[in-house]
Design an enzyme around this catalytic site. Sequence first.
Site, PDB file in Angstrom:
ATOM      1  CG  ASP A  43      -1.758   1.192   1.388  1.00  0.00           C
ATOM      2  OD1 ASP A  43      -2.443   1.560   0.407  1.00  0.00           O
ATOM      3  OD2 ASP A  43      -1.732   1.805   2.467  1.00  0.00           O
ATOM      4  CG  ASP A  60      -1.684   7.631   0.543  1.00  0.00           C
ATOM      5  OD1 ASP A  60      -1.687   8.859   0.620  1.00  0.00           O
ATOM      6  OD2 ASP A  60      -1.664   7.023  -0.548  1.00  0.00           O
TER       7      ASP A  60
END
Length: 225
Positions: A7, A9
């Site tokens: 991922d 953020d």
Amino acid sequence: MQTVIFDLDGTLADTSGDLIAAANACFQALGHGEVLDPLADALTAFHGGRAMLTLGFERLGVDTSDVVDREFPNLLVHYEQGIDRHTVLYPGAIDAVERLRANGYAVGICTNKPEGLAELLLMRLGIRDLFGSLIGADTLPTRKPDVAPYAASVERAGGVVGKSLIIGDTVTDLNTARAAGVPCILVGFGPEGSGVARLNPDALLDHYDGLDQIVARLIGHPVLV
């Protein structure tokens, strides 16, 4: 090939400061002050632009039924203009990615940030070339936790889903992993800290220095030829 999908953020980088600034720019343009706090509201930032706008307008006592959708495009404009002013990579993140690559793992990114903004941020941070794939929220018709974006991120990186895992920071990443039938590592240094342990991931990562051992335990070592 064993593949590690990150991922973006809250996992590779702390983007909360620039996300909060973009939301506050919307409020200021409407005649309000800085409604959101960069520290206290960091967790909301990682739930997306609409979540930040909703929180801010609720604090102002404004009906959110229409205004959030109306302001969301403005938030994206503000965010693009200041996308790397406050964003920082988490300690050891890029060293860990480089070690994975050197040891034969494929690496990619699957994020719910719009693909164009993710591309821009990675280019500004100087790390785009480290990742064999990048799937954003609008790359495909669906987004995480749907399995299709994750599968695409693995395959475009050169791997196969059955020999992959995801590293993230929220229940969305965990649910993506469960939908794909792969392990999930959640980071314990994001906005929620060690609180993500309540989600019972396959592993909890306290610092990127320990990533290599966890990945090898969950999906094995690549066979180098």
